[in-house]
Design an enzyme around this catalytic site. Structure first.
Site, PDB file in Angstrom:
ATOM      1  N   ASP A   9       3.034   4.371  -4.545  1.00 14.52           N
ATOM      2  CA  ASP A   9       3.165   4.336  -3.093  1.00 14.52           C
ATOM      3  C   ASP A   9       4.500   3.669  -2.760  1.00 14.52           C
ATOM      4  OD1 ASP A   9       2.402   4.215  -0.277  1.00 14.52           O
ATOM      5  OD2 ASP A   9       2.066   2.084  -0.633  1.00 14.52           O
ATOM      6  N   LYS A  50       0.650   8.840   9.581  1.00 14.69           N
ATOM      7  CA  LYS A  50       0.758   7.909  10.708  1.00 14.69           C
ATOM      8  C   LYS A  50       0.080   8.424  11.982  1.00 14.69           C
ATOM      9  CE  LYS A  50       2.830   5.252   7.904  1.00 14.69           C
ATOM     10  NZ  LYS A  50       1.939   4.413   7.091  1.00 14.69           N
TER      11      LYS A  50
END
Length: 272
Positions: A9, A50
C-alpha cells in the site's frame, strides 16, 4: 511458499506516516458542510476508493443526524460528488508535503529488490493523485516496479482484489502463493484476503494507529505497548496472516530466511 512479489500500500504503509493527508482532507471537506467527524470515524473506511469512503461516512448515523439538522433532507448522490470535489482539492493542497517516505521504506525496498523481489503496489488514491505521490517518493529513493489505482480497474478498488490481480498480471505471477500484500488498514487486509494472497499488516505509522511520527515517539512506553496490542488485535480480527511493527521486519522473512508462516499467536484481548 516461494514468494517473488510483494505488493505494498502507499499512505500509512510506505509513505505518509500516520496516513495524515487524506484524514485532514476528509475532515475539512465535511467541516465545510458543517459536519463534525471524529478521527476514528474518518479512519474507519481508510484504504477504500476515496469517493466510496465519503459515501460510507455519509451513511454514519451521527453524520445523517447532523446532515438532516443542517439541510432538512437526507444525503443524495450529488452530495457525495460535491464533498468529493472539495476533498480532492483539499488533498492536493498538501499531498506532496504529506507524501514523505516512512523511515524504513527506501532501505527495506532496496534490500528486497536486491534479493530479486518484485515490488508492486495498490492504493486508494486516483491516478492523478498518484502522479504527485510517486514523484515525491521517487525523489526520496522509493520507486516500486508497478502500481495500480482504482480507476485502472473500473473503480473497483478495495476491498475488491482486482488491483492485486492487475499487479500479478503485470509481473506474470503463476500463483497467488508467489505474492504477499502489505498494508496498514483493514481495507488492505480485506483486499489481500479476497485476492487469496498472504497478507501482512504493518502497525507503526499506520492509519489504525493514527499518529504522526512525532506523536508516536512521544508516547510513554506503556501507552505505546497498549496501542500496539490494540491495533494488532484489530488486524488479526480482520484476517491478517501476520502483523509486523514496521517494514524492517520484512527483511527477516525475505532477506534473512526466516520462515513465513501465519501467526499462531492468540489475539490480544479486545479491551486490552
Amino acid at each position: 511458499m516461494s514468494v517473488n512479489t510483494i505488493i505494498f500500500d502507499w499512505a500509512g504503509t510506505t509513505v505518509d506516516y500516520g496516513c495524515m493527508a487524506p484524514v485532514m482532507a476528509f475532515k475539512n471537506a465535511f467541516l465545510e458542510k458543517g459536519i463534525e467527524l471524529t478521527f476514528d470515524e474518518i479512519r474507519g473506511p481508510m484504504g477504500r476508493l476515496k469517493r466510496d469512503h465519503i459515501a460510507i461516512l455519509l451513511e454514519l448515523p451521527s453524520v445523517q443526524e447532523q446532515w438532516l439538522a443542517a439541510f432538512g433532507q437526507s444525503t443524495q448522490e450529488s452530495d457525495i460528488d460535491a464533498i468529493y470535489e472539495r476533498f480532492e482539492a483539499l488533498l492536493f493542497e498538501n499531498l506532496a508535503e504529506n507524501s514523505k517516505l516512512k523511515p524504513e521504506t527506501a532501505e527495506v525496498v532496496s534490500q528486497l529488490q536486491a534479493k530479486g523481489i518484485k515490488i508492486g503496489s495498490t492504493t486508494g488514491y486516483t491516478s492523478e493523485m498518484m502522479e504527485v505521490v510517486t514523484a515525491v517518493a521517487k525523489d526520496a529513493g522509493y520507486a516500486p516496479d508497478f502500481y495500480v489505482t482504482p480507476d485502472a480497474v473500473g473503480n473497483m478498488g478495495r476491498p475488491y482484489p482486482y488491483m492485486i490481480y492487475q499487479n500479478m498480471k503485470h509481473f506474470k505471477n503463476m500463483a497467488v502463493s508467489e505474492v504477499v500484500k502489505v498494508g496498514d488498514t483493514v481495507s488492505d487486509i480485506l483486499e489481500g484476503k479476497n485476492a487469496g494472497v498472504f497478507t501482512i499488516a504493518v502497525i507503526e505509522g499506520s492509519s489504525e494507529v493514527g499518529l504522526s511520527l512525532e506523536e508516536y515517539n512521544a508516547l510513554p512506553t506503556a501507552d505505546k505497548d497498549h496501542l500496539i496490542q490494540k491495533v494488532t488485535h484489530r488486524f488479526y480480527e480482520a484476517g491478517a496472516d501476520l502483523c509486523i511493527l514496521n517494514l524492517t521486519e520484512l527483511l527477516d522473512y525475505f532477506v534473512h530466511g526466516k520462515e513465513l508462516a501465519k501467526s499462531t499467536d492468540e489475539l490480544a484481548p479486545a479491551n486490552a
